[in-house]
Design a protein around this motif. Structure first.
Motif, PDB file in Angstrom:
ATOM      1  N   VAL A   8       0.844  -1.193   0.000  1.00  0.00           N
ATOM      2  CA  VAL A   8       0.000   0.000   0.000  1.00  0.00           C
ATOM      3  C   VAL A   8       0.879   1.242   0.000  1.00  0.00           C
ATOM      4  O   VAL A   8       1.835   1.338   0.764  1.00  0.00           O
ATOM      5  N   CYS A   9       0.535   2.168  -0.866  1.00  0.00           N
ATOM      6  CA  CYS A   9       1.285   3.417  -0.940  1.00  0.00           C
ATOM      7  C   CYS A   9       1.117   4.200   0.354  1.00  0.00           C
ATOM      8  O   CYS A   9      -0.003   4.426   0.797  1.00  0.00           O
ATOM      9  N   PRO A  10       2.210   4.591   0.978  1.00  0.00           N
ATOM     10  CA  PRO A  10       2.112   5.330   2.245  1.00  0.00           C
ATOM     11  C   PRO A  10       1.591   6.748   2.070  1.00  0.00           C
ATOM     12  O   PRO A  10       1.211   7.380   3.045  1.00  0.00           O
ATOM     13  N   LEU A  11       1.574   7.223   0.852  1.00  0.00           N
ATOM     14  CA  LEU A  11       1.121   8.593   0.632  1.00  0.00           C
ATOM     15  C   LEU A  11      -0.380   8.676   0.374  1.00  0.00           C
ATOM     16  O   LEU A  11      -1.059   9.543   0.897  1.00  0.00           O
ATOM     17  N   CYS A  12      -0.910   7.772  -0.446  1.00  0.00           N
ATOM     18  CA  CYS A  12      -2.323   7.870  -0.808  1.00  0.00           C
ATOM     19  C   CYS A  12      -3.102   6.618  -0.438  1.00  0.00           C
ATOM     20  O   CYS A  12      -4.295   6.530  -0.716  1.00  0.00           O
ATOM     21  N   ASP A  24       7.456   2.548  -8.884  1.00  0.00           N
ATOM     22  CA  ASP A  24       6.942   3.145 -10.113  1.00  0.00           C
ATOM     23  C   ASP A  24       5.758   4.047  -9.818  1.00  0.00           C
ATOM     24  O   ASP A  24       5.607   5.119 -10.399  1.00  0.00           O
ATOM     25  N   HIS A  25       4.897   3.590  -8.912  1.00  0.00           N
ATOM     26  CA  HIS A  25       3.718   4.380  -8.550  1.00  0.00           C
ATOM     27  C   HIS A  25       4.143   5.717  -7.965  1.00  0.00           C
ATOM     28  O   HIS A  25       3.606   6.773  -8.323  1.00  0.00           O
ATOM     29  N   LEU A  26       5.112   5.695  -7.082  1.00  0.00           N
ATOM     30  CA  LEU A  26       5.582   6.934  -6.456  1.00  0.00           C
ATOM     31  C   LEU A  26       6.121   7.902  -7.503  1.00  0.00           C
ATOM     32  O   LEU A  26       5.827   9.103  -7.474  1.00  0.00           O
TER      33      LEU A  26
HETATM   34 ZN    ZN Z   1       0.339   6.857  -3.918  1.00  0.00          ZN
END
Ligand code: ZN
Length: 53
Positions: A8-12, A24-26
């Motif tokens: 899971v992305c820690p930002l979104c 890559d997502h970041l």
């Molecule tokens: Zn994200």
């Protein structure tokens, strides 16, 4: 046991798909500024967390 929990992305908080890697997502979905802010806040949390009485 074959499946691992999704990254899971820690930002979104977006879950990464099987073919999607967080790195890559970041790079694709987040601005450098967002990444920097997150890194700084994480660093500051570590700093605060290391202060013990
Ligand atoms: Zn994200």
């Amino acid at each position: 046991m074959a499946t691992k929990p999704p990254t899971v992305c820690p930002l979104c908080n977006e879950e990464m798909g099987a073919s999607q890697c967080l790195e890559d997502h970041l790079v694709d979905d987040h601005a450098k500024r967002e990444l920097a802010k997150h890194a700084v806040s994480y660093y500051e949390m570590e700093e605060l967390g290391s202060v013990q009485e």
